[in-house]
Design an enzyme around this catalytic site. Structure first.
Site, PDB file in Angstrom:
ATOM      1  N   HIS A   7     -50.885  38.889  38.834  1.00  0.00           N
ATOM      2  CA  HIS A   7     -52.017  38.266  38.604  1.00  0.00           C
ATOM      3  C   HIS A   7     -52.763  38.526  37.321  1.00  0.00           C
ATOM      4  O   HIS A   7     -53.380  37.408  37.272  1.00  0.00           O
ATOM      5  CB  HIS A   7     -52.970  39.444  39.801  1.00  0.00           C
ATOM      6  CG  HIS A   7     -54.478  39.280  39.800  1.00  0.00           C
ATOM      7  ND1 HIS A   7     -55.121  38.867  40.885  1.00  0.00           N
ATOM      8  CD2 HIS A   7     -55.471  39.346  39.064  1.00  0.00           C
ATOM      9  CE1 HIS A   7     -56.466  39.020  40.714  1.00  0.00           C
ATOM     10  NE2 HIS A   7     -56.672  38.979  39.482  1.00  0.00           N
ATOM     11  N   GLU A   8     -52.312  39.505  36.675  1.00  0.00           N
ATOM     12  CA  GLU A   8     -53.100  39.408  35.174  1.00  0.00           C
ATOM     13  C   GLU A   8     -52.369  38.221  34.329  1.00  0.00           C
ATOM     14  O   GLU A   8     -52.924  37.634  33.629  1.00  0.00           O
ATOM     15  CB  GLU A   8     -52.910  40.606  34.746  1.00  0.00           C
ATOM     16  CG  GLU A   8     -53.285  42.118  35.453  1.00  0.00           C
ATOM     17  CD  GLU A   8     -54.957  41.800  35.789  1.00  0.00           C
ATOM     18  OE1 GLU A   8     -55.237  41.136  35.274  1.00  0.00           O
ATOM     19  OE2 GLU A   8     -55.374  42.611  36.700  1.00  0.00           O
TER      20      GLU A   8
ATOM     21  N   CYS B 281     -60.658  39.921  42.835  1.00  0.00           N
ATOM     22  CA  CYS B 281     -60.452  39.771  41.136  1.00  0.00           C
ATOM     23  C   CYS B 281     -61.909  39.921  40.651  1.00  0.00           C
ATOM     24  O   CYS B 281     -62.948  39.695  41.461  1.00  0.00           O
ATOM     25  CB  CYS B 281     -60.068  38.220  41.021  1.00  0.00           C
ATOM     26  SG  CYS B 281     -60.183  37.758  39.273  1.00  0.00           S
ATOM     27  N   LEU B 282     -61.999  40.515  39.680  1.00  0.00           N
ATOM     28  CA  LEU B 282     -63.267  40.915  39.113  1.00  0.00           C
ATOM     29  C   LEU B 282     -63.972  39.719  38.614  1.00  0.00           C
ATOM     30  O   LEU B 282     -65.099  39.788  38.472  1.00  0.00           O
ATOM     31  CB  LEU B 282     -63.123  41.810  37.962  1.00  0.00           C
ATOM     32  CG  LEU B 282     -62.809  43.376  38.226  1.00  0.00           C
ATOM     33  CD1 LEU B 282     -62.326  43.992  36.936  1.00  0.00           C
ATOM     34  CD2 LEU B 282     -63.489  43.973  38.999  1.00  0.00           C
TER      35      LEU B 282
ATOM     36  N   GLN C  16     -60.527  37.523  31.074  1.00  0.00           N
ATOM     37  CA  GLN C  16     -61.746  37.517  31.611  1.00  0.00           C
ATOM     38  C   GLN C  16     -62.838  38.246  30.792  1.00  0.00           C
ATOM     39  O   GLN C  16     -63.977  37.834  31.381  1.00  0.00           O
ATOM     40  CB  GLN C  16     -61.186  38.627  32.841  1.00  0.00           C
ATOM     41  CG  GLN C  16     -60.589  38.185  33.801  1.00  0.00           C
ATOM     42  CD  GLN C  16     -59.913  39.299  34.675  1.00  0.00           C
ATOM     43  OE1 GLN C  16     -59.150  40.238  34.419  1.00  0.00           O
ATOM     44  NE2 GLN C  16     -60.905  39.337  35.794  1.00  0.00           N
TER      45      GLN C  16
ATOM     46  N   GLY D   2     -57.164  46.264  37.092  1.00  0.00           N
ATOM     47  CA  GLY D   2     -56.501  45.532  36.042  1.00  0.00           C
ATOM     48  C   GLY D   2     -57.675  44.682  35.419  1.00  0.00           C
ATOM     49  O   GLY D   2     -58.351  44.555  35.866  1.00  0.00           O
TER      50      GLY D   2
ATOM     51  N   HIS E 106     -53.819  35.079  34.885  1.00  0.00           N
ATOM     52  CA  HIS E 106     -55.243  34.842  34.107  1.00  0.00           C
ATOM     53  C   HIS E 106     -54.898  34.674  32.751  1.00  0.00           C
ATOM     54  O   HIS E 106     -55.444  33.739  32.170  1.00  0.00           O
ATOM     55  CB  HIS E 106     -55.813  36.313  33.901  1.00  0.00           C
ATOM     56  CG  HIS E 106     -56.776  36.618  35.064  1.00  0.00           C
ATOM     57  ND1 HIS E 106     -57.802  35.776  35.484  1.00  0.00           N
ATOM     58  CD2 HIS E 106     -56.933  37.850  35.948  1.00  0.00           C
ATOM     59  CE1 HIS E 106     -58.533  36.431  36.489  1.00  0.00           C
ATOM     60  NE2 HIS E 106     -57.801  37.772  36.636  1.00  0.00           N
TER      61      HIS E 106
HETATM   62  O1  GNR Z   1     -59.490  45.268  40.494  1.00  0.00           O
HETATM   63  C1  GNR Z   1     -58.616  44.290  41.070  1.00  0.00           C
HETATM   64  N1  GNR Z   1     -57.964  44.559  42.209  1.00  0.00           N
HETATM   65  C2  GNR Z   1     -56.852  43.897  42.738  1.00  0.00           C
HETATM   66  C3  GNR Z   1     -56.509  43.840  44.107  1.00  0.00           C
HETATM   67  C4  GNR Z   1     -55.295  43.244  44.590  1.00  0.00           C
HETATM   68  C5  GNR Z   1     -54.726  42.339  43.753  1.00  0.00           C
HETATM   69  C6  GNR Z   1     -55.147  42.224  42.269  1.00  0.00           C
HETATM   70  C7  GNR Z   1     -56.092  42.896  41.932  1.00  0.00           C
HETATM   71  S1  GNR Z   1     -56.384  42.888  40.262  1.00  0.00           S
HETATM   72  C8  GNR Z   1     -58.133  43.059  40.213  1.00  0.00           C
HETATM   73  C9  GNR Z   1     -58.827  43.391  38.826  1.00  0.00           C
HETATM   74  C10 GNR Z   1     -58.939  41.897  38.390  1.00  0.00           C
HETATM   75  O2  GNR Z   1     -59.357  40.995  38.666  1.00  0.00           O
HETATM   76  N2  GNR Z   1     -57.707  41.813  37.379  1.00  0.00           N
HETATM   77  O3  GNR Z   1     -57.678  40.617  36.703  1.00  0.00           O
HETATM   78 NI    NI Z   2     -58.468  39.266  38.217  1.00  0.00          NI
END
Ligand code: GNR
Ligand code: NI
Length: 168
Positions: free
Chosen positions: A134-135, A92-93, A51, A46, A138
């Site tokens: 999660h997104e 998270c990236l 980001q 995601g 952000h």
């Molecule tokens: O790549 C991602 N893997 C992930 C694993 C578990 C819960 C959430 C994520 S999202 C993350 C990519 C990211 O940072 N999205 O904002």
């Molecule tokens: Ni993230």
């Protein structure tokens, strides 16, 4: 198509609250394509526009096996359908190399618009339900490390700050 640079914790720009998308035009479509390219290049499931330092409410997610089913969520919101919570090890990236367990509602309904502005709803299960929450965090300037102890968060912050100094 471009690969965009991903901001990393504790960059204060990750704390910006994104504004709703109001214009569904070619510029938006091109940016969404760049977000997909960036997500796949980084091996993420995601990516939120926050980001890549674009503070509009745009998310791309691909939870498919073959990375061939990107889903686009513009102006996404969720309704929590019941009290059931689910724990998941999140990464998270923007916080590369760190994983922590986060508890979130398991049963949700997503309402969002597609890239043309059409509204749709979805009742996801499993990792899509985790990822969209999660997104959306952000887009509201929130990160998964906000759910863990300040001691753990500070340890992660110091390690990433050190890495950033060494790269600079
Ligand atoms: O790549 C991602 N893997 C992930 C694993 C578990 C819960 C959430 C994520 S999202 C993350 C990519 C990211 O940072 N999205 O904002
Ligand atoms: Ni993230």
């Amino acid at each position: 198509m471009a690969i965009l640079q991903i901001l990393e914790f504790p960059d204060p720009r990750l704390r910006t609250k994104a504004a709703p998308v109001v214009e569904f035009n070619d510029t938006l479509q091109a940016f969404v394509e760049d977000m997909k390219t960036t997500m796949y290049d980084a091996n993420g499931i995601g990516l939120a526009a926050t980001q890549v330092n674009v503070h509009q409410r745009i998310v791309v997610i691909d939870v498919s096996e073959n990375n061939d089913n990107a889903q686009v969520f513009i102006n996404p919101s969720i309704d929590v359908l019941d009290e059931l919570m689910h724990e998941y090890d999140e990464g998270c990236l923007s916080i590369p190399g760190f994983y922590e367990t986060v508890k979130r509602p398991e049963h949700i309904r997503i309402t969002a618009q597609d890239v043309h502005g059409e509204t749709f709803t979805l009742e996801p299960d499993g990792v899509l339900a985790v990822c969209i929450q999660h997104e959306i965090d952000h887009l509201d300037g929130k990160l998964f490390v906000d759910y863990i102890s300040s001691m753990k968060r500070n340890r992660i912050r110091k390690k990433l700050e050190k890495q950033h100094r060494q790269k600079a």
